[in-house]
Scaffold this motif. Structure first.
Motif, short mmCIF file in Angstrom:
data_model
loop_
_atom_site.label_atom_id
_atom_site.label_comp_id
_atom_site.label_asym_id
_atom_site.label_seq_id
_atom_site.Cartn_x
_atom_site.Cartn_y
_atom_site.Cartn_z
N ASP A 195 -25.21 52.58 -14.29
CA ASP A 195 -24.09 52.02 -13.54
C ASP A 195 -24.05 52.53 -12.10
OD1 ASP A 195 -21.36 50.52 -13.74
OD2 ASP A 195 -20.89 52.46 -12.80
N ALA A 196 -24.29 53.81 -11.89
CA ALA A 196 -24.19 54.39 -10.55
C ALA A 196 -25.24 53.84 -9.60
CB ALA A 196 -24.29 55.91 -10.64
N ARG A 197 -26.29 53.25 -10.12
CA ARG A 197 -27.37 52.73 -9.29
C ARG A 197 -27.19 51.25 -8.96
NH1 ARG A 197 -32.18 55.68 -9.08
NH2 ARG A 197 -32.08 57.69 -10.14
N LEU A 198 -26.14 50.61 -9.44
CA LEU A 198 -25.96 49.17 -9.30
C LEU A 198 -24.96 48.83 -8.21
CD1 LEU A 198 -25.71 48.24 -13.09
CD2 LEU A 198 -27.76 48.32 -11.66
N GLU A 199 -25.25 47.72 -7.49
CA GLU A 199 -24.27 47.16 -6.58
C GLU A 199 -23.17 46.50 -7.39
OE1 GLU A 199 -24.27 47.48 -3.38
OE2 GLU A 199 -26.27 48.38 -3.10
N GLN A 200 -22.02 46.31 -6.77
CA GLN A 200 -20.87 45.77 -7.50
C GLN A 200 -21.17 44.40 -8.08
OE1 GLN A 200 -17.22 45.77 -5.28
NE2 GLN A 200 -16.08 44.62 -6.82
N GLY A 201 -21.83 43.53 -7.29
CA GLY A 201 -22.14 42.19 -7.77
C GLY A 201 -23.09 42.20 -8.95
N THR A 202 -24.07 43.09 -8.91
CA THR A 202 -25.02 43.21 -10.01
C THR A 202 -24.31 43.72 -11.26
OG1 THR A 202 -26.80 43.69 -8.46
CG2 THR A 202 -27.17 44.30 -10.75
N ARG A 203 -23.47 44.72 -11.07
CA ARG A 203 -22.74 45.30 -12.20
C ARG A 203 -21.87 44.24 -12.88
NH1 ARG A 203 -19.95 48.63 -9.41
NH2 ARG A 203 -21.58 50.22 -9.29
N THR A 205 -22.38 40.90 -12.82
CA THR A 205 -23.09 39.69 -13.25
C THR A 205 -24.06 39.92 -14.39
OG1 THR A 205 -22.93 38.92 -10.95
CG2 THR A 205 -24.47 37.76 -12.41
N TYR A 206 -24.66 41.11 -14.48
CA TYR A 206 -25.75 41.33 -15.43
C TYR A 206 -25.40 42.42 -16.44
CZ TYR A 206 -28.29 38.68 -11.90
OH TYR A 206 -28.68 37.70 -11.02
N ASP A 207 -26.00 42.27 -17.64
CA ASP A 207 -25.72 43.23 -18.70
C ASP A 207 -26.99 43.85 -19.29
OD1 ASP A 207 -22.82 42.99 -18.86
OD2 ASP A 207 -23.20 40.95 -19.58
N VAL A 208 -28.16 43.24 -19.04
CA VAL A 208 -29.42 43.71 -19.62
C VAL A 208 -30.26 44.35 -18.53
CG1 VAL A 208 -31.52 43.06 -20.85
CG2 VAL A 208 -29.35 41.91 -21.37
N PHE A 209 -30.67 45.60 -18.76
CA PHE A 209 -31.39 46.35 -17.74
C PHE A 209 -32.57 47.10 -18.35
CE2 PHE A 209 -27.02 45.95 -16.36
CZ PHE A 209 -27.15 45.55 -15.04
N ALA A 210 -33.53 47.39 -17.49
CA ALA A 210 -34.63 48.29 -17.83
C ALA A 210 -34.75 49.30 -16.69
CB ALA A 210 -35.94 47.53 -17.99
N GLN A 211 -35.32 50.46 -17.01
CA GLN A 211 -35.45 51.50 -15.99
C GLN A 211 -36.81 52.16 -16.09
OE1 GLN A 211 -32.55 54.71 -16.19
NE2 GLN A 211 -32.63 54.97 -13.97
N THR A 213 -39.29 55.04 -16.24
CA THR A 213 -39.16 56.40 -16.76
C THR A 213 -39.70 57.44 -15.79
OG1 THR A 213 -41.29 56.21 -17.90
CG2 THR A 213 -39.32 55.58 -19.14
N GLU A 214 -40.35 56.98 -14.70
CA GLU A 214 -40.91 57.92 -13.73
C GLU A 214 -40.12 57.94 -12.42
OE1 GLU A 214 -45.12 57.44 -13.27
OE2 GLU A 214 -45.52 57.71 -15.41
N CYS A 215 -39.92 56.78 -11.78
CA CYS A 215 -39.21 56.78 -10.50
C CYS A 215 -37.73 56.42 -10.64
CB CYS A 215 -39.89 55.84 -9.51
SG CYS A 215 -39.62 54.06 -9.83
N GLN A 216 -37.30 56.03 -11.86
CA GLN A 216 -35.90 55.72 -12.18
C GLN A 216 -35.40 54.41 -11.58
OE1 GLN A 216 -34.78 57.84 -14.50
NE2 GLN A 216 -36.76 58.83 -14.14
N ARG A 217 -36.28 53.61 -11.02
CA ARG A 217 -35.85 52.31 -10.48
C ARG A 217 -35.32 51.44 -11.61
NH1 ARG A 217 -39.10 48.50 -6.19
NH2 ARG A 217 -37.81 46.63 -6.41
N VAL A 218 -34.26 50.68 -11.32
CA VAL A 218 -33.60 49.84 -12.33
C VAL A 218 -33.99 48.38 -12.11
CG1 VAL A 218 -31.39 49.11 -13.30
CG2 VAL A 218 -31.68 51.47 -12.47
N TYR A 219 -34.22 47.67 -13.21
CA TYR A 219 -34.61 46.26 -13.18
C TYR A 219 -33.63 45.41 -13.98
CZ TYR A 219 -39.10 47.75 -11.26
OH TYR A 219 -40.08 48.28 -10.46
#
Length: 245
Positions: A195-203, A205-211, A213-219
């Protein structure tokens, strides 16, 4: 070179690398009597990464063969799909192939990429140290002896580059399992965790995420998902025989 004459022909697929007079039929080459056939082939413009079987008077020889006077040499193209010794099949791409690297990662193919020019010697050493197939459009780089394995990327268009690599090596495909930014593995992520990595609009609009495991980028399946999905579907349709379990 000024020694024994040999007569050499190149497969049509290798015409890109040789001078125009050598692209059709058999031509004469003067050797020095000591150079290996591999050296002769490369001196005529063809990186050994692109040469398949070498035939002398119809029999297969290795690149270390020293040609003798009068020999008839045929340089064939690499087989497709091309077998690569060792496992697993992994790639290393030079600084000019960033888009190709991201597309391979999108398909779950292990594709390391140097975003800065670290130099030919360092790239070749990295290929050898990590046993990765080096992909490049730099013919000189592909001639370096310390390479573990390499391949010339024939097109400058990312769509064609991707098809070329998939056709040549037939890597197992596992779409949506790698980070396109760093090549690390992706894992399902709980919305609350990222949640802390998401913009308000993304938070919202979307419910399914992947991350990663090395750089922590969220998809998530955002605005570009349809375009990426088309790349995945095309690859699976044409090259899906190697889908990873």
């Amino acid at each position: 070179m000024n020694g024994p004459e040999i007569h050499i022909s190149f497969a049509p697929a290798l015409g890109l690398f040789v001078a125009a007079p050598r692209r059709a039929g058999r031509t004469t080459v003067l050797t020095d009597g000591a150079a290996t056939l591999g050296h002769v082939v490369e001196s005529l413009g063809v990186p050994l990464t692109e040469a398949g079987r070498l035939l002398v008077d119809g029999r297969p020889v290795t690149a270390s063969h020293v040609p003798a006077a009068g020999e008839q040499v045929d340089v064939l193209a690499v087989e497709r799909p091309q077998p690569v010794p060792g496992a697993p099949l992994r790639f290393l791409l030079d600084v000019h192939l960033g888009t190709l690297a991201r597309r391979l990662r999108l398909l779950g193919v292990d594709a390391a990429y140097e975003s800065e020019d670290i130099g030919d010697a360092a790239l070749a050493a990295l290929s050898a140290g990590e046993r990765r197939v080096l992909l490049s459009r730099d013919r000189g780089l592909l001639r370096r002896r310390e390479l573990w394995a390499g391949a010339y990327v024939y097109s400058d268009r990312p769509d064609d580059q991707l098809r070329d690599v998939l056709e040549r090596f037939s890597p197992p495909l596992a779409p949506w399992t790698r980070c396109t930014a760093c090549n690390g593995p992706l894992a399902e992520a709980d919305k609350d965790t990222v949640d802390a990595r998401l913009e308000q609009g993304t938070r919202r609009t979307y419910d399914v995420f992947a991350q990663c495991t090395e750089c922590q980028r969220v998809y998530w399946r955002g605005a570009h998902h349809a375009r990426l999905q088309a790349i995945v579907e095309d690859a699976l349709r044409d090259f899906g025989g190697g889908v990873a379990a």
